[in-house]
Scaffold this motif. Sequence first.
Motif, PDB file in Angstrom:
ATOM      1  N   VAL A  90      34.575  47.157  71.422  1.00  0.00           N
ATOM      2  CA  VAL A  90      34.637  48.602  71.206  1.00  0.00           C
ATOM      3  C   VAL A  90      35.386  49.249  72.366  1.00  0.00           C
ATOM      4  CG1 VAL A  90      33.312  50.732  70.971  1.00  0.00           C
ATOM      5  CG2 VAL A  90      32.477  48.618  69.914  1.00  0.00           C
ATOM      6  N   SER A  91      36.542  49.809  72.080  1.00  0.00           N
ATOM      7  CA  SER A  91      37.315  50.532  73.090  1.00  0.00           C
ATOM      8  C   SER A  91      36.888  51.992  73.079  1.00  0.00           C
ATOM      9  CB  SER A  91      38.813  50.416  72.790  1.00  0.00           C
ATOM     10  OG  SER A  91      39.566  51.170  73.716  1.00  0.00           O
ATOM     11  N   CYS A  92      36.397  52.469  74.222  1.00  0.00           N
ATOM     12  CA  CYS A  92      35.907  53.838  74.293  1.00  0.00           C
ATOM     13  C   CYS A  92      36.077  54.381  75.704  1.00  0.00           C
ATOM     14  CB  CYS A  92      34.447  53.911  73.866  1.00  0.00           C
ATOM     15  SG  CYS A  92      33.285  53.055  74.976  1.00  0.00           S
ATOM     16  N   THR A  93      35.717  55.641  75.914  1.00  0.00           N
ATOM     17  CA  THR A  93      35.717  56.271  77.229  1.00  0.00           C
ATOM     18  C   THR A  93      34.310  56.798  77.507  1.00  0.00           C
ATOM     19  OG1 THR A  93      36.212  58.544  76.533  1.00  0.00           O
ATOM     20  CG2 THR A  93      38.082  57.017  76.740  1.00  0.00           C
ATOM     21  N   ILE A  94      34.110  57.344  78.684  1.00  0.00           N
ATOM     22  CA  ILE A  94      32.787  57.886  78.995  1.00  0.00           C
ATOM     23  C   ILE A  94      32.439  59.068  78.104  1.00  0.00           C
ATOM     24  CG2 ILE A  94      32.792  57.060  81.384  1.00  0.00           C
ATOM     25  CD1 ILE A  94      33.382  59.962  82.239  1.00  0.00           C
ATOM     26  N   ASP A  95      33.441  59.707  77.506  1.00  0.00           N
ATOM     27  CA  ASP A  95      33.167  60.821  76.590  1.00  0.00           C
ATOM     28  C   ASP A  95      32.566  60.345  75.274  1.00  0.00           C
ATOM     29  OD1 ASP A  95      34.089  62.732  78.372  1.00  0.00           O
ATOM     30  OD2 ASP A  95      36.159  62.544  77.678  1.00  0.00           O
ATOM     31  N   LEU A 226      33.654  46.682  64.065  1.00  0.00           N
ATOM     32  CA  LEU A 226      34.327  46.556  62.777  1.00  0.00           C
ATOM     33  C   LEU A 226      34.908  47.891  62.333  1.00  0.00           C
ATOM     34  CD1 LEU A 226      31.771  44.275  60.883  1.00  0.00           C
ATOM     35  CD2 LEU A 226      33.996  43.597  61.806  1.00  0.00           C
ATOM     36  N   ASP A 227      34.176  48.969  62.600  1.00  0.00           N
ATOM     37  CA  ASP A 227      34.662  50.297  62.218  1.00  0.00           C
ATOM     38  C   ASP A 227      35.856  50.706  63.081  1.00  0.00           C
ATOM     39  OD1 ASP A 227      34.723  52.551  60.670  1.00  0.00           O
ATOM     40  OD2 ASP A 227      32.891  53.440  61.481  1.00  0.00           O
ATOM     41  N   HIS A 233      40.529  53.839  65.982  1.00  0.00           N
ATOM     42  CA  HIS A 233      40.081  54.638  67.129  1.00  0.00           C
ATOM     43  C   HIS A 233      38.619  55.008  66.927  1.00  0.00           C
ATOM     44  CE1 HIS A 233      39.794  57.787  70.179  1.00  0.00           C
ATOM     45  NE2 HIS A 233      40.948  57.334  70.670  1.00  0.00           N
ATOM     46  N   ILE A 234      37.850  54.973  67.993  1.00  0.00           N
ATOM     47  CA  ILE A 234      36.415  55.240  67.886  1.00  0.00           C
ATOM     48  C   ILE A 234      36.122  56.641  67.373  1.00  0.00           C
ATOM     49  CG2 ILE A 234      36.202  55.959  70.311  1.00  0.00           C
ATOM     50  CD1 ILE A 234      33.398  54.653  70.288  1.00  0.00           C
ATOM     51  N   ASP A 235      36.988  57.600  67.661  1.00  0.00           N
ATOM     52  CA  ASP A 235      36.707  58.967  67.242  1.00  0.00           C
ATOM     53  C   ASP A 235      36.913  59.182  65.743  1.00  0.00           C
ATOM     54  OD1 ASP A 235      35.895  59.763  69.734  1.00  0.00           O
ATOM     55  OD2 ASP A 235      37.837  60.573  70.330  1.00  0.00           O
ATOM     56  N   ARG A 236      37.391  58.170  65.040  1.00  0.00           N
ATOM     57  CA  ARG A 236      37.496  58.247  63.580  1.00  0.00           C
ATOM     58  C   ARG A 236      36.420  57.413  62.883  1.00  0.00           C
ATOM     59  NH1 ARG A 236      43.058  58.197  65.063  1.00  0.00           N
ATOM     60  NH2 ARG A 236      43.248  55.945  64.768  1.00  0.00           N
ATOM     61  N   THR A 237      35.524  56.822  63.663  1.00  0.00           N
ATOM     62  CA  THR A 237      34.503  55.945  63.091  1.00  0.00           C
ATOM     63  C   THR A 237      33.304  56.727  62.583  1.00  0.00           C
ATOM     64  OG1 THR A 237      33.441  55.601  65.240  1.00  0.00           O
ATOM     65  CG2 THR A 237      35.184  54.052  64.608  1.00  0.00           C
ATOM     66  N   ALA A 260      29.486  56.565  70.406  1.00  0.00           N
ATOM     67  CA  ALA A 260      29.923  57.061  69.099  1.00  0.00           C
ATOM     68  C   ALA A 260      31.157  57.932  69.269  1.00  0.00           C
ATOM     69  CB  ALA A 260      28.793  57.855  68.432  1.00  0.00           C
ATOM     70  N   ALA A 261      31.649  58.448  68.164  1.00  0.00           N
ATOM     71  CA  ALA A 261      32.769  59.386  68.194  1.00  0.00           C
ATOM     72  C   ALA A 261      32.427  60.577  69.090  1.00  0.00           C
ATOM     73  CB  ALA A 261      33.107  59.847  66.781  1.00  0.00           C
ATOM     74  N   GLN A 262      33.409  61.074  69.793  1.00  0.00           N
ATOM     75  CA  GLN A 262      33.177  62.131  70.784  1.00  0.00           C
ATOM     76  C   GLN A 262      32.501  63.376  70.197  1.00  0.00           C
ATOM     77  OE1 GLN A 262      34.781  65.287  71.390  1.00  0.00           O
ATOM     78  NE2 GLN A 262      33.501  65.561  73.239  1.00  0.00           N
TER      79      GLN A 262
END
Length: 405
Positions: A90-95, A226-227, A233-237, A260-262
């Motif tokens: 899962v590629s994400c940021t602290i946000d 998977l999502d 992009h995580i913000d579209r999951t 999760a998504a921002q």
Amino acid sequence: MGDWDALYATRTKNMRASEIRELLKLLDQPDIISFAGGIPDPALFPKEAIKEAYDAVLSKNADIALQYSVSEGYRPLREWLVQHMASLGVSCTIDNIVITTGSQQALDYLGKLFISPGDTVLTTWPTYLGALQAFNAYEPRYDRLNPEQGNMTPAAYRDSAKAAGGDVRLAYLTADFCNPTGETVSREGRSRLVELAHELNIPLIEDAAYRALRFDGDPVPTMLALDCEREGHIDRTRVVYSGSFSKTLTPGLRVGWVCAAQPVIAKLVLIKQAADLHSPTINQMAIHHVAERSFDKQVEKVRDSYRKRRDYMLDALARFMPAGVTWTKPEGGMFVWVTLPDGMDGAALLAKALQKARVAFVPGFAFYADGTGKNTIRLNFSLPNKEAIETGISRLGKLIAEEAI
């Protein structure tokens, strides 16, 4: 005495005492062999590392540790979790991360965020009792998820929810070594659930409390991974990942997180600001100190111990359970799920087990949203030692055989 019941909000009618929390009181009785609560073994807690962490935090950063802080959580811990989530694909940021006071708080906040009275929650039969308790406060109804056998169509779920006066608002499950069954959802099952969440346009809550406790077999990608792969992009999951340090480091510090998504994280931060401002900073700092230095080593120690106890329990069940009793064979986690002979009631068996055999467990009906599953029970293997497992399963098998006659 005044009639307090008349003054409570309508949502309190769904509040029930936890079968598990009540059973924890039995741990004070030394002659009870308990397979009840999902309790980590305190002998495995990294006590010296935690002591060193608090000493370091208070000697170097006491002003920060003892002060009010941001609701999102301690930034270095969130940065560590960004790397941890990356290791899970899962590629994400602290946000995309907020720290919660245990993952149980996350479930309460997510229920508050998404559920209105009369709305439908999709979950497995059975499911985690704590999730039902968290969601029940927001007055939903439940419909059933079948990750492996096949779910209803999105249209059927929508029609069922509409007929009950609400909408389908979220789906929830533990995909890895489920509490209570110990079972793991396949990659194909997870992909179907992700697809369903997008078709229904609802959040899919992935309770990953036991994710790190794999003993056998190959890891299955998280639903969030998977999502992310599906959406780019995580913000579209649509998947909301709920994690915890309770089963790996220690439950007493009450540190969990949501990834999760921002936009979802931003709303959870607002809920947290209104609820408790922030989780205790000193605990977050201590967890970060330990995780940064010894998380993998600690997880391996816990796995090795629980793997042996899982094996002890499966072996004892094979030797002592009478015909007509079946059980799951989990690849990790803390639980074995036992199905009793048809017509045998787990709650009634518990009453007799406490009195005659001095053995405790959790009746299975508590994990069903509709109160079914009466001929099932949950056994925990993470806390009892080999001798207790041998003795307790022997007594329980004898009692079940007697009751089945």
